[in-house]
Write an enzyme that holds these catalytic residues in place. Sequence first.
Site, PDB file in Angstrom:
ATOM      1  N   ARG A  38       0.865  -1.198   0.000  1.00 34.71           N
ATOM      2  CA  ARG A  38       0.000   0.000   0.000  1.00 34.71           C
ATOM      3  C   ARG A  38       0.888   1.230   0.000  1.00 34.71           C
ATOM      4  O   ARG A  38       1.248   1.754   1.036  1.00 34.71           O
ATOM      5  CB  ARG A  38      -0.882  -0.033   1.243  1.00 34.71           C
ATOM      6  CG  ARG A  38      -1.803   1.188   1.380  1.00 34.71           C
ATOM      7  CD  ARG A  38      -2.678   1.053   2.620  1.00 34.71           C
ATOM      8  NE  ARG A  38      -3.537   2.228   2.830  1.00 34.71           N
ATOM      9  CZ  ARG A  38      -3.143   3.327   3.484  1.00 34.71           C
ATOM     10  NH1 ARG A  38      -1.919   3.420   3.986  1.00 34.71           N
ATOM     11  NH2 ARG A  38      -3.982   4.347   3.639  1.00 34.71           N
ATOM     12  N   SER A 109     -12.868  -2.812   0.896  1.00 38.89           N
ATOM     13  CA  SER A 109     -13.125  -2.143   2.190  1.00 38.89           C
ATOM     14  C   SER A 109     -14.612  -1.851   2.286  1.00 38.89           C
ATOM     15  O   SER A 109     -15.187  -1.319   1.337  1.00 38.89           O
ATOM     16  CB  SER A 109     -12.401  -0.790   2.259  1.00 38.89           C
ATOM     17  OG  SER A 109     -11.052  -0.937   1.994  1.00 38.89           O
ATOM     18  N   LYS A 138      -4.156   6.189   8.228  1.00 43.47           N
ATOM     19  CA  LYS A 138      -5.004   6.583   7.085  1.00 43.47           C
ATOM     20  C   LYS A 138      -5.573   7.957   7.383  1.00 43.47           C
ATOM     21  O   LYS A 138      -6.380   8.114   8.304  1.00 43.47           O
ATOM     22  CB  LYS A 138      -6.122   5.554   6.915  1.00 43.47           C
ATOM     23  CG  LYS A 138      -6.983   5.732   5.663  1.00 43.47           C
ATOM     24  CD  LYS A 138      -7.993   4.590   5.539  1.00 43.47           C
ATOM     25  CE  LYS A 138      -9.037   4.830   4.453  1.00 43.47           C
ATOM     26  NZ  LYS A 138      -8.487   4.944   3.101  1.00 43.47           N
TER      27      LYS A 138
HETATM   28  C1  LIG Z   1      -8.280   0.633   3.515  1.00 47.80           C
HETATM   29  C2  LIG Z   1      -8.123  -0.704   3.700  1.00 47.80           C
HETATM   30  C3  LIG Z   1      -9.090  -1.466   4.432  1.00 47.80           C
HETATM   31  N1  LIG Z   1      -8.921  -2.797   4.612  1.00 47.80           N
HETATM   32  C4  LIG Z   1      -7.841  -3.404   4.085  1.00 47.80           C
HETATM   33  C5  LIG Z   1      -7.704  -4.899   4.336  1.00 47.80           C
HETATM   34  F1  LIG Z   1      -7.247  -5.095   5.576  1.00 47.80           F
HETATM   35  F2  LIG Z   1      -6.846  -5.428   3.461  1.00 47.80           F
HETATM   36  F3  LIG Z   1      -8.899  -5.491   4.218  1.00 47.80           F
HETATM   37  N2  LIG Z   1      -6.901  -2.768   3.382  1.00 47.80           N
HETATM   38  C6  LIG Z   1      -6.977  -1.432   3.145  1.00 47.80           C
HETATM   39  N3  LIG Z   1      -6.084  -0.822   2.474  1.00 47.80           N
END
Ligand SMILES: C=C1C=NC(C(F)(F)F)=NC1=N
Length: 211
Positions: A38, A109, A138
Amino acid sequence: MRQLLKVYFIMGSNNCKKDPLKVITEALDGGITLFQFREKGKDALTGAKKYALAKEIQSICKKYNVPFIVNDDVDLAIALDADGVHIGQEDESAERVREKIGDKILGVSVHNLEEARKAIAQGADYVGVGPIFPTKTKEDAKEVQGTSLILSLRKNGIQIPMVGIGGINTENAREVIKAGADGVSVITAISLAPSPFESAKQLVMTVNECL
Ligand SMILES: C=C1C=NC(C(F)(F)F)=NC1=N
Ligand SMILES: [Mg+2]
Protein backbone atom coordinates in the site's frame (compact mmCIF):
# COMPACT_ATOMS: atom_id res chain seq x y z
CA MET A 1 -9.05 -17.37 2.25
CA ARG A 2 -9.92 -17.29 5.96
CA GLN A 3 -6.56 -18.84 6.81
CA LEU A 4 -4.72 -16.20 4.79
CA LEU A 5 -6.41 -13.34 6.64
CA LYS A 6 -5.13 -14.34 10.11
CA VAL A 7 -2.28 -11.79 10.30
CA TYR A 8 -2.46 -9.52 7.28
CA PHE A 9 0.49 -7.08 7.18
CA ILE A 10 -0.02 -3.94 5.08
CA MET A 11 2.87 -1.61 4.32
CA GLY A 12 4.35 1.03 2.03
CA SER A 13 7.79 2.67 2.14
CA ASN A 14 6.35 5.66 4.02
CA ASN A 15 5.04 3.46 6.87
CA CYS A 16 8.49 2.49 8.08
CA LYS A 17 11.66 4.17 9.23
CA LYS A 18 13.92 1.19 8.49
CA ASP A 19 14.58 -0.28 5.06
CA PRO A 20 11.20 -1.64 3.84
CA LEU A 21 12.85 -4.85 2.58
CA LYS A 22 14.25 -5.50 6.06
CA VAL A 23 10.87 -4.82 7.68
CA ILE A 24 8.96 -7.16 5.35
CA THR A 25 11.58 -9.91 5.77
CA GLU A 26 11.29 -9.68 9.57
CA ALA A 27 7.48 -9.68 9.35
CA LEU A 28 7.55 -12.78 7.14
CA ASP A 29 9.98 -14.47 9.56
CA GLY A 30 7.48 -13.60 12.31
CA GLY A 31 4.83 -15.54 10.45
CA ILE A 32 2.50 -13.04 8.77
CA THR A 33 -0.01 -14.89 6.57
CA LEU A 34 -0.75 -12.25 3.90
CA PHE A 35 0.89 -9.03 2.67
CA GLN A 36 -0.54 -5.91 1.03
CA PHE A 37 1.64 -3.37 -0.78
CA ARG A 38 0.00 0.00 0.00
CA GLU A 39 2.20 2.81 -1.33
CA LYS A 40 -0.02 5.78 -0.50
CA GLY A 41 -0.08 9.17 1.28
CA LYS A 42 2.73 11.54 2.18
CA ASP A 43 6.12 10.75 0.53
CA ALA A 44 4.72 7.66 -1.20
CA LEU A 45 6.76 6.47 -4.18
CA THR A 46 5.28 6.69 -7.65
CA GLY A 47 6.04 5.38 -11.16
CA ALA A 48 9.20 3.34 -11.72
CA LYS A 49 10.36 3.61 -8.08
CA LYS A 50 7.00 2.33 -6.85
CA TYR A 51 7.07 -0.52 -9.39
CA ALA A 52 10.65 -1.49 -8.47
CA LEU A 53 9.92 -1.59 -4.71
CA ALA A 54 6.72 -3.59 -5.29
CA LYS A 55 8.62 -6.09 -7.43
CA GLU A 56 11.34 -6.53 -4.81
CA ILE A 57 8.85 -7.06 -2.00
CA GLN A 58 6.82 -9.44 -4.18
CA SER A 59 9.89 -11.61 -4.77
CA ILE A 60 10.57 -11.79 -1.01
CA CYS A 61 6.95 -12.77 -0.33
CA LYS A 62 7.26 -15.47 -3.01
CA LYS A 63 10.18 -17.04 -1.12
CA TYR A 64 7.94 -17.33 1.96
CA ASN A 65 4.96 -18.52 -0.07
CA VAL A 66 2.91 -15.57 1.28
CA PRO A 67 0.48 -14.05 -1.23
CA PHE A 68 1.25 -10.48 -2.38
CA ILE A 69 -1.75 -8.13 -2.66
CA VAL A 70 -1.64 -4.62 -4.20
CA ASN A 71 -3.76 -1.80 -2.76
CA ASP A 72 -5.78 0.43 -5.16
CA ASP A 73 -3.46 0.12 -8.19
CA VAL A 74 -5.08 -2.61 -10.33
CA ASP A 75 -2.74 -1.95 -13.29
CA LEU A 76 0.30 -2.45 -11.05
CA ALA A 77 -1.20 -5.68 -9.73
CA ILE A 78 -1.68 -6.96 -13.27
CA ALA A 79 1.76 -5.78 -14.44
CA LEU A 80 3.36 -7.68 -11.55
CA ASP A 81 1.02 -10.68 -11.83
CA ALA A 82 0.31 -10.10 -8.13
CA ASP A 83 -1.85 -12.53 -6.19
CA GLY A 84 -4.63 -10.00 -5.78
CA VAL A 85 -5.85 -6.46 -5.24
CA HIS A 86 -7.56 -4.53 -2.47
CA ILE A 87 -9.92 -1.70 -3.36
CA GLY A 88 -11.90 0.87 -1.41
CA GLN A 89 -15.33 2.34 -2.05
CA GLU A 90 -13.79 5.28 -3.92
CA ASP A 91 -11.78 3.07 -6.29
CA GLU A 92 -13.21 1.50 -9.43
CA SER A 93 -16.11 -0.89 -8.86
CA ALA A 94 -15.42 -4.41 -7.61
CA GLU A 95 -17.32 -5.65 -10.68
CA ARG A 96 -14.92 -3.90 -13.09
CA VAL A 97 -11.87 -5.01 -11.11
CA ARG A 98 -13.07 -8.60 -11.01
CA GLU A 99 -13.35 -8.55 -14.83
CA LYS A 100 -9.76 -7.29 -15.10
CA ILE A 101 -8.10 -9.62 -12.58
CA GLY A 102 -9.84 -12.93 -13.31
CA ASP A 103 -9.52 -15.29 -10.35
CA LYS A 104 -6.92 -13.34 -8.39
CA ILE A 105 -7.82 -12.42 -4.80
CA LEU A 106 -10.19 -9.43 -4.58
CA GLY A 107 -10.54 -7.57 -1.27
CA VAL A 108 -12.96 -4.68 -0.67
CA SER A 109 -13.13 -2.14 2.19
CA VAL A 110 -16.66 -1.90 3.59
CA HIS A 111 -18.18 0.40 6.23
CA ASN A 112 -21.76 -0.84 6.50
CA LEU A 113 -24.11 -3.73 5.69
CA GLU A 114 -25.09 -2.35 2.28
CA GLU A 115 -21.45 -2.02 1.13
CA ALA A 116 -20.74 -5.53 2.41
CA ARG A 117 -23.69 -7.03 0.51
CA LYS A 118 -22.65 -5.17 -2.68
CA ALA A 119 -19.03 -6.35 -2.39
CA ILE A 120 -20.19 -9.95 -2.02
CA ALA A 121 -22.58 -9.65 -4.99
CA GLN A 122 -19.72 -8.26 -7.10
CA GLY A 123 -17.38 -11.16 -6.32
CA ALA A 124 -15.17 -10.07 -3.44
CA ASP A 125 -13.13 -12.82 -1.77
CA TYR A 126 -12.85 -10.93 1.53
CA VAL A 127 -13.90 -7.64 3.09
CA GLY A 128 -11.87 -5.23 5.23
CA VAL A 129 -13.84 -3.66 8.09
CA GLY A 130 -12.66 -0.61 9.99
CA PRO A 131 -11.29 1.53 11.45
CA ILE A 132 -11.82 -0.61 14.54
CA PHE A 133 -9.61 1.57 16.75
CA PRO A 134 -8.16 5.07 16.22
CA THR A 135 -5.51 5.12 13.52
CA LYS A 136 -2.98 7.72 12.41
CA THR A 137 -2.01 5.80 9.28
CA LYS A 138 -5.00 6.58 7.09
CA GLU A 139 -5.59 10.34 6.94
CA ASP A 140 -9.14 10.04 5.59
CA ALA A 141 -10.26 7.15 7.80
CA LYS A 142 -13.97 7.03 8.64
CA GLU A 143 -15.11 7.31 12.26
CA VAL A 144 -13.82 4.67 14.68
CA GLN A 145 -16.43 1.92 15.11
CA GLY A 146 -14.92 -0.59 17.51
CA THR A 147 -16.02 -4.12 16.79
CA SER A 148 -19.71 -3.18 16.41
CA LEU A 149 -19.78 -3.45 12.63
CA ILE A 150 -18.03 -6.86 12.66
CA LEU A 151 -20.63 -8.07 15.19
CA SER A 152 -23.58 -6.67 13.24
CA LEU A 153 -22.37 -7.96 9.86
CA ARG A 154 -22.06 -11.47 11.30
CA LYS A 155 -25.48 -11.10 13.02
CA ASN A 156 -26.94 -10.14 9.64
CA GLY A 157 -25.66 -13.36 8.11
CA ILE A 158 -22.58 -11.98 6.35
CA GLN A 159 -20.34 -15.06 6.23
CA ILE A 160 -17.61 -13.86 3.83
CA PRO A 161 -13.98 -13.92 5.07
CA MET A 162 -13.51 -10.70 7.04
CA VAL A 163 -10.49 -8.85 8.42
CA GLY A 164 -10.49 -5.96 10.86
CA ILE A 165 -8.26 -2.93 10.28
CA GLY A 166 -7.38 0.26 12.11
CA GLY A 167 -5.16 0.69 15.17
CA ILE A 168 -4.90 -3.05 15.83
CA ASN A 169 -1.99 -4.44 17.87
CA THR A 170 -1.22 -7.45 20.06
CA GLU A 171 -3.11 -5.91 23.01
CA ASN A 172 -6.47 -5.45 21.22
CA ALA A 173 -6.31 -8.12 18.50
CA ARG A 174 -8.22 -10.72 20.59
CA GLU A 175 -11.45 -8.75 20.74
CA VAL A 176 -11.42 -8.31 16.93
CA ILE A 177 -11.29 -12.08 16.46
CA LYS A 178 -13.83 -12.70 19.23
CA ALA A 179 -16.22 -10.31 17.48
CA GLY A 180 -16.16 -12.62 14.45
CA ALA A 181 -13.31 -11.47 12.20
CA ASP A 182 -11.17 -14.18 10.58
CA GLY A 183 -8.02 -12.12 11.08
CA VAL A 184 -6.45 -8.76 11.79
CA SER A 185 -4.62 -6.43 9.44
CA VAL A 186 -1.94 -4.13 10.77
CA ILE A 187 0.44 -1.48 9.52
CA THR A 188 2.15 0.47 12.32
CA ALA A 189 2.05 -2.33 14.92
CA ILE A 190 4.63 -4.12 12.78
CA SER A 191 6.12 -1.49 10.45
CA LEU A 192 7.20 0.89 13.25
CA ALA A 193 7.93 -1.78 15.88
CA PRO A 194 11.43 -1.87 17.37
CA SER A 195 11.45 -5.48 16.20
CA PRO A 196 8.99 -6.15 13.37
CA PHE A 197 9.91 -9.82 13.79
CA GLU A 198 8.89 -9.90 17.47
CA SER A 199 5.66 -7.95 16.95
CA ALA A 200 4.61 -10.14 14.00
CA LYS A 201 5.36 -13.26 16.03
CA GLN A 202 3.38 -11.97 19.04
CA LEU A 203 0.43 -11.08 16.83
CA VAL A 204 0.44 -14.51 15.17
CA MET A 205 0.51 -16.23 18.58
CA THR A 206 -2.28 -14.02 19.92
CA VAL A 207 -4.55 -14.62 16.92
CA ASN A 208 -3.86 -18.36 16.87
CA GLU A 209 -4.76 -18.59 20.58
CA CYS A 210 -8.29 -17.43 19.90
CA LEU A 211 -8.98 -19.08 16.57
C1 LIG B 1 -8.28 0.63 3.51
C2 LIG B 1 -8.12 -0.70 3.70
C3 LIG B 1 -9.09 -1.47 4.43
N1 LIG B 1 -8.92 -2.80 4.61
C4 LIG B 1 -7.84 -3.40 4.08
C5 LIG B 1 -7.70 -4.90 4.34
F1 LIG B 1 -7.25 -5.09 5.58
F2 LIG B 1 -6.85 -5.43 3.46
F3 LIG B 1 -8.90 -5.49 4.22
N2 LIG B 1 -6.90 -2.77 3.38
C6 LIG B 1 -6.98 -1.43 3.14
N3 LIG B 1 -6.08 -0.82 2.47
MG1 LIG C 1 -8.32 2.54 -1.95
